[in-house]
Design an enzyme around this catalytic site. Sequence first.
Site, PDB file in Angstrom:
ATOM      1  N   VAL A 269       0.835  -1.200   0.000  1.00  0.00           N
ATOM      2  CA  VAL A 269       0.000   0.000   0.000  1.00  0.00           C
ATOM      3  C   VAL A 269       0.867   1.247   0.000  1.00  0.00           C
ATOM      4  O   VAL A 269       1.999   1.224   0.455  1.00  0.00           O
ATOM      5  CB  VAL A 269      -0.971   0.055   1.206  1.00  0.00           C
ATOM      6  CG1 VAL A 269      -2.185  -0.786   0.935  1.00  0.00           C
ATOM      7  CG2 VAL A 269      -0.301  -0.365   2.486  1.00  0.00           C
ATOM      8  N   ASN A 271       1.744   5.335  -1.988  1.00  0.00           N
ATOM      9  CA  ASN A 271       1.688   6.082  -3.242  1.00  0.00           C
ATOM     10  C   ASN A 271       2.520   5.453  -4.347  1.00  0.00           C
ATOM     11  O   ASN A 271       2.145   5.522  -5.517  1.00  0.00           O
ATOM     12  CB  ASN A 271       2.116   7.526  -3.002  1.00  0.00           C
ATOM     13  CG  ASN A 271       1.051   8.270  -2.212  1.00  0.00           C
ATOM     14  OD1 ASN A 271      -0.123   8.211  -2.564  1.00  0.00           O
ATOM     15  ND2 ASN A 271       1.448   8.913  -1.138  1.00  0.00           N
ATOM     16  N   GLU A 293      -2.544  -8.809  -0.758  1.00  0.00           N
ATOM     17  CA  GLU A 293      -3.244  -8.654   0.528  1.00  0.00           C
ATOM     18  C   GLU A 293      -4.325  -7.605   0.440  1.00  0.00           C
ATOM     19  O   GLU A 293      -5.418  -7.758   0.945  1.00  0.00           O
ATOM     20  CB  GLU A 293      -2.259  -8.183   1.604  1.00  0.00           C
ATOM     21  CG  GLU A 293      -1.141  -9.105   1.858  1.00  0.00           C
ATOM     22  CD  GLU A 293       0.107  -8.333   2.169  1.00  0.00           C
ATOM     23  OE1 GLU A 293       0.386  -8.155   3.355  1.00  0.00           O
ATOM     24  OE2 GLU A 293       0.793  -7.902   1.246  1.00  0.00           O
ATOM     25  N   ASN A 383       6.027   0.969  10.639  1.00  0.00           N
ATOM     26  CA  ASN A 383       4.773   0.205  10.689  1.00  0.00           C
ATOM     27  C   ASN A 383       5.055  -1.223  11.139  1.00  0.00           C
ATOM     28  O   ASN A 383       4.860  -1.565  12.283  1.00  0.00           O
ATOM     29  CB  ASN A 383       4.086   0.215   9.319  1.00  0.00           C
ATOM     30  CG  ASN A 383       3.822   1.633   8.833  1.00  0.00           C
ATOM     31  OD1 ASN A 383       3.371   2.469   9.609  1.00  0.00           O
ATOM     32  ND2 ASN A 383       4.118   1.908   7.582  1.00  0.00           N
TER      33      ASN A 383
HETATM   34  O1  0RQ Z   1       7.970   9.387   7.108  1.00  0.00           O
HETATM   35  O2  0RQ Z   1       5.872  10.582   6.872  1.00  0.00           O
HETATM   36  O3  0RQ Z   1       7.372  10.973   8.840  1.00  0.00           O
HETATM   37  O4  0RQ Z   1       8.051  11.773   6.548  1.00  0.00           O
HETATM   38  O5  0RQ Z   1       8.953   6.689   6.168  1.00  0.00           O
HETATM   39  O6  0RQ Z   1       7.747   6.846   3.677  1.00  0.00           O
HETATM   40  O7  0RQ Z   1       8.316   7.486   1.366  1.00  0.00           O
HETATM   41  O8  0RQ Z   1       6.014   8.075   2.312  1.00  0.00           O
HETATM   42  O9  0RQ Z   1       6.694   5.715   1.688  1.00  0.00           O
HETATM   43  O10 0RQ Z   1       4.368   5.355   2.666  1.00  0.00           O
HETATM   44  O11 0RQ Z   1       5.410   3.830   0.933  1.00  0.00           O
HETATM   45  O12 0RQ Z   1       6.204   3.838   3.289  1.00  0.00           O
HETATM   46  C1  0RQ Z   1       8.597   1.128   4.005  1.00  0.00           C
HETATM   47  C2  0RQ Z   1       7.294   2.546   5.590  1.00  0.00           C
HETATM   48  C3  0RQ Z   1       7.350   3.077   3.131  1.00  0.00           C
HETATM   49  C4  0RQ Z   1       6.068   1.084   3.905  1.00  0.00           C
HETATM   50  C5  0RQ Z   1       7.340   1.946   4.178  1.00  0.00           C
HETATM   51  C6  0RQ Z   1      10.004   7.640   6.163  1.00  0.00           C
HETATM   52  C7  0RQ Z   1       9.458   8.785   5.330  1.00  0.00           C
HETATM   53  C8  0RQ Z   1       8.034   8.828   5.809  1.00  0.00           C
HETATM   54  C9  0RQ Z   1       6.962   6.754   4.819  1.00  0.00           C
HETATM   55  P1  0RQ Z   1       7.255  10.793   7.367  1.00  0.00           P
HETATM   56  P2  0RQ Z   1       7.159   7.130   2.229  1.00  0.00           P
HETATM   57  P3  0RQ Z   1       5.554   4.694   2.104  1.00  0.00           P
HETATM   58  C10 0RQ Z   1       1.649  -4.807   2.096  1.00  0.00           C
HETATM   59  C11 0RQ Z   1       3.143  -4.780   2.284  1.00  0.00           C
HETATM   60  C12 0RQ Z   1       6.355  -2.502   5.262  1.00  0.00           C
HETATM   61  C13 0RQ Z   1       5.066  -3.274   5.125  1.00  0.00           C
HETATM   62  C14 0RQ Z   1       4.797  -3.761   3.748  1.00  0.00           C
HETATM   63  C15 0RQ Z   1       5.923  -0.080   4.864  1.00  0.00           C
HETATM   64  C16 0RQ Z   1       7.709   7.357   6.002  1.00  0.00           C
HETATM   65  O13 0RQ Z   1       6.128   0.595   2.588  1.00  0.00           O
HETATM   66  O14 0RQ Z   1       5.432   0.060   5.960  1.00  0.00           O
HETATM   67  O15 0RQ Z   1       5.628  -3.731   2.846  1.00  0.00           O
HETATM   68  N1  0RQ Z   1       6.379  -1.291   4.456  1.00  0.00           N
HETATM   69  N2  0RQ Z   1       3.589  -4.268   3.554  1.00  0.00           N
HETATM   70  O16 0RQ Z   1      10.167   9.962   5.575  1.00  0.00           O
HETATM   71  C17 0RQ Z   1      14.195   7.523   7.476  1.00  0.00           C
HETATM   72  C18 0RQ Z   1      14.637   6.290   5.541  1.00  0.00           C
HETATM   73  C19 0RQ Z   1      13.250   6.392   5.204  1.00  0.00           C
HETATM   74  C20 0RQ Z   1      12.422   7.087   6.091  1.00  0.00           C
HETATM   75  C21 0RQ Z   1      11.236   6.344   4.401  1.00  0.00           C
HETATM   76  N3  0RQ Z   1      15.486   5.635   4.754  1.00  0.00           N
HETATM   77  N4  0RQ Z   1      15.038   6.850   6.679  1.00  0.00           N
HETATM   78  N5  0RQ Z   1      12.884   7.652   7.219  1.00  0.00           N
HETATM   79  N6  0RQ Z   1      11.181   7.041   5.551  1.00  0.00           N
HETATM   80  N7  0RQ Z   1      12.494   5.952   4.169  1.00  0.00           N
HETATM   81  C22 0RQ Z   1       0.735  -4.138   3.097  1.00  0.00           C
HETATM   82  C23 0RQ Z   1       0.604  -4.916   4.365  1.00  0.00           C
HETATM   83  O17 0RQ Z   1       1.398  -5.704   4.675  1.00  0.00           O
HETATM   84  C24 0RQ Z   1      -0.510  -4.711   5.276  1.00  0.00           C
END
Ligand code: 0RQ
Length: 503
Positions: A269, A271, A293, A383
């Site tokens: 999930v 963007n 999922e 998360n």
């Molecule tokens: O934080 O909102 O505080 O600025 O992480 O990052 O770039 O908006 O990307 O919403 O796609 O999330 C891995 C968290 C990415 C997500 C993850 C910070 C960034 C921001 C969100 P802010 P983006 P996304 C099916 C599959 C695991 C579960 C999964 C995730 C926030 O994809 O939870 O894959 N994945 N499930 O600033 C510091 C870095 C960072 C960072 C991102 N390198 N260092 N902060 N952020 N990269 C669904 C289910 O399983 C239910």
Amino acid sequence: SVDRIANARLRDRVVTAEAAAALIQPGETVAMSGFTGSGYPKAVPVALAQRIEAFHARDLPFQISLMTGASTAPELDGALAKADGIAMRMPFQSDPDARNRINEGKLDYIDIHLSHVAQHVWFGFYGQIDTAVVEVSAIREDGSLVPSTSVGNNKTWLDLASKVIIEVNEWQPAGVDGMHDIYYGTALPPHRKPIPLVQANDRIGETSLRCDPDKIVAVVRTNGPDRNSPFSPIDATSEQIAEHLIAFLKHEVAKGRLPANLLPLQSGVGNIPNAVLAGLAKSGFRDLAAFTEVIQDGMLDLLRDGVLSYASCTGFALSPQANETFKQNIDFYRERIIMRTQEISNHPELVRRLGCIGMNGMIEADLYGNVNSTHVMGSRIMNGIGGSGDFARNGFLSAFLSPSTAKNGSISAIVPMVSHVDHTEHDVSVIVTEQGLADLRGLTPRKRARVVIDNCAHPDFRDQLNDYFERASRDSYGKHTPHLLPEALSWHQRWLDTGTMKA
Ligand code: 0RQ
């Protein structure tokens, strides 16, 4: 309109949310429905949070252990976390209040693969479930339960809980009846049998959940929406990531490694996955399938346009607008969407058999292809691993997607060594940033480092990564996976100390 509670005996058990919450006692393990903001109970958790606050106001202890399918909403995780009512939480959450408490060390959080949750509870690893609180869209005359917009672990919760509270949510479209496929063929080792699903749209179960009516202690009527948060418009970075990934998939088709209609897609999930889905629609693919999922906006569009023939899932994550479209065209979508329990939607046996293509976001990746999906600076959970590991390890291909930098360019998503490992170098086929795509298949660790730096790293960090890799290749104790241990995590420490990973 027709009463959603068609069973007379259960209609007699209708009470208020407060009365139902009063049946939950301090110290209980409570298992609730809900997956990525869909199908979670809307009223009982809020009433329970108030009950907990009333206890705390009198200096009486009250906390529960809380299990769900995946993330829920402010009315569930948020309300209970704010009330300091959760002692232990598993398996996946994304609520800001719960996240803060977890990172303050005040809430115990256990992050496990989503496919493991049901079986680990059956194995007895989490003790007895005292109460299940499950949202459904209707109760049939025979007492069976029609799930709502997520299935998650509801079958397991209803089977194993000592007592059950049902919320019947009239806001959920009655037309979801028929969309679900609840598989009752799971058994415990050593008695397990192959799961008879060979195509992503096979039906192998029942359209409703069974529940012993004697266990149902309360039924609560609700009428409220799922979380349904809007998506931000697709930005340039997400679009570039999507373009690289789609070009790669086309290349794989041209090489004969993938069929023209690919293999069943799993999409995380957020963007970036949404941009990938939108990109697929524009790129001429047809007759695609999803075994995933979560269904989000992009997938509904693909189904509507015939790009996607069908989709299997365990829950939804829709914007309010997409939810309206879903409701208005429910007969169309019911023909094309199958909702399963999460032990089936994410099952390693099925992901391997079907050859799913996993596409998930990440926090960071390292030179050798290890991926961190969960912990910022190795310690602050974002998360959870969710289902990404179920698909990454077992799929035909697994792609991890991220912008090449975070926090205004101060953090590189490509680092010498990841500060936490969710997906090992053995589970990751492809890494994609807006800079490009690194195809790690068949490469040795040192060759992987080359393509990760050249194709994925942001130019601001490329020299620094090359410098590390060259010195490590010269001075490392072993030359198979070169590292300079005192420096391997120094980028993270530098960010903590100075606010940037730049040297
Ligand atoms: O934080 O909102 O505080 O600025 O992480 O990052 O770039 O908006 O990307 O919403 O796609 O999330 C891995 C968290 C990415 C997500 C993850 C910070 C960034 C921001 C969100 P802010 P983006 P996304 C099916 C599959 C695991 C579960 C999964 C995730 C926030 O994809 O939870 O894959 N994945 N499930 O600033 C510091 C870095 C960072 C960072 C991102 N390198 N260092 N902060 N952020 N990269 C669904 C289910 O399983 C239910």
